[in-house]
Design a protein around this motif. Structure first.
Motif, mmCIF file in Angstrom:
data_model
loop_
_atom_site.group_PDB
_atom_site.id
_atom_site.type_symbol
_atom_site.label_atom_id
_atom_site.label_comp_id
_atom_site.label_asym_id
_atom_site.label_seq_id
_atom_site.Cartn_x
_atom_site.Cartn_y
_atom_site.Cartn_z
ATOM 1 N N LEU A 74 5.086 -4.131 1.637
ATOM 2 C CA LEU A 74 6.039 -4.325 2.894
ATOM 3 C C LEU A 74 5.539 -3.856 4.285
ATOM 4 O O LEU A 74 5.778 -4.090 5.300
ATOM 5 C CB LEU A 74 7.363 -3.927 2.731
ATOM 6 C CG LEU A 74 8.085 -4.658 1.717
ATOM 7 C CD1 LEU A 74 9.504 -3.983 1.156
ATOM 8 C CD2 LEU A 74 8.628 -5.820 1.924
ATOM 9 N N ARG A 75 4.751 -2.675 3.978
ATOM 10 C CA ARG A 75 3.976 -2.060 5.083
ATOM 11 C C ARG A 75 3.055 -3.236 5.945
ATOM 12 O O ARG A 75 2.856 -3.048 7.044
ATOM 13 C CB ARG A 75 3.266 -0.817 4.699
ATOM 14 C CG ARG A 75 3.884 0.635 4.926
ATOM 15 C CD ARG A 75 3.019 1.400 4.660
ATOM 16 N NE ARG A 75 2.700 1.290 3.023
ATOM 17 C CZ ARG A 75 1.852 2.331 2.662
ATOM 18 N NH1 ARG A 75 1.203 3.193 3.283
ATOM 19 N NH2 ARG A 75 1.557 2.247 1.538
ATOM 20 N N ARG B 186 5.977 -11.424 0.497
ATOM 21 C CA ARG B 186 7.291 -11.012 0.224
ATOM 22 C C ARG B 186 7.761 -11.187 -1.181
ATOM 23 O O ARG B 186 8.441 -10.344 -1.576
ATOM 24 C CB ARG B 186 7.971 -11.936 1.133
ATOM 25 C CG ARG B 186 8.278 -11.293 2.698
ATOM 26 C CD ARG B 186 9.165 -11.800 3.763
ATOM 27 N NE ARG B 186 8.837 -12.090 5.060
ATOM 28 C CZ ARG B 186 8.803 -11.091 5.973
ATOM 29 N NH1 ARG B 186 9.292 -9.784 5.232
ATOM 30 N NH2 ARG B 186 8.765 -11.339 7.153
ATOM 31 N N LEU C 6 3.464 -6.460 6.098
ATOM 32 C CA LEU C 6 4.247 -7.124 6.731
ATOM 33 C C LEU C 6 4.954 -6.727 8.009
ATOM 34 O O LEU C 6 5.671 -7.296 8.805
ATOM 35 C CB LEU C 6 5.279 -7.850 5.847
ATOM 36 C CG LEU C 6 4.941 -8.473 4.583
ATOM 37 C CD1 LEU C 6 6.147 -8.983 3.654
ATOM 38 C CD2 LEU C 6 3.885 -9.751 5.025
ATOM 39 N N ASP C 7 5.221 -5.462 8.147
ATOM 40 C CA ASP C 7 5.668 -4.685 9.332
ATOM 41 C C ASP C 7 5.134 -4.951 10.491
ATOM 42 O O ASP C 7 5.901 -4.918 11.750
ATOM 43 C CB ASP C 7 5.972 -3.344 8.955
ATOM 44 C CG ASP C 7 7.032 -3.161 7.940
ATOM 45 O OD1 ASP C 7 8.059 -3.916 7.665
ATOM 46 O OD2 ASP C 7 7.011 -1.790 7.388
ATOM 47 N N GLY C 8 3.783 -5.392 10.599
ATOM 48 C CA GLY C 8 3.211 -5.337 11.710
ATOM 49 C C GLY C 8 1.792 -4.545 11.770
ATOM 50 O O GLY C 8 1.383 -3.980 10.956
ATOM 51 N N THR D 196 0.423 -0.587 11.068
ATOM 52 C CA THR D 196 1.304 0.141 10.178
ATOM 53 C C THR D 196 0.898 0.288 8.880
ATOM 54 O O THR D 196 1.361 1.277 8.025
ATOM 55 C CB THR D 196 2.771 -0.476 10.130
ATOM 56 O OG1 THR D 196 2.518 -1.979 9.545
ATOM 57 C CG2 THR D 196 3.400 -0.526 11.343
#
Length: 106
Positions: free
Chosen positions: A97-98, A64, A100-102, A105
């Motif tokens: 960030l992709r 992050r 971290l999205d899950g 993804t």
């Protein structure tokens, strides 16, 4: 990931380096002074230090922070001459960030 995605490769390499740095053990003040040459330890592995184990939340925090750093730098590049660099930084942040999205993804 496509083999020629330079933004993704750049972001992932920098993030792996940041994670590697986060695992480093801080050097104590006493260790900085060292010993006399004749008192120095000798042998294989004597200069190796144990690395810290990062927890999953710590890894997420580092990723992050890397994404936020890129977004902040992109926001500061407002001159038209820097539009390409700002777009690349935003693309790098999007890659991070992709992750971290899950699952599924990235």
């Amino acid at each position: 990931m496509r083999a020629r995605d330079k933004a993704a490769m750049s972001a992932l390499r920098a993030t792996l380096a940041a994670l590697d740095n986060a695992e480093a053990v801080p050097v104590g003040e006493a260790e900085l002074h060292g010993l006399a040459l004749e008192q120095s330890p000798v042998g294989v592995g004597v200069t190796e230090a144990a690395r810290r184990e990062l927890s999953e939340p710590s890894v997420v925090d580092v990723v992050r922070a890397e994404a936020a750093e890129r977004l902040e730098a992109a926001a500061q590049l407002t001159a038209p001459a820097h539009a390409d660099r700002a777009a690349r930084l935003r693309a790098e942040a999007a890659v991070l960030l992709r992750f971290l999205d899950g699952p599924g993804t990235a």
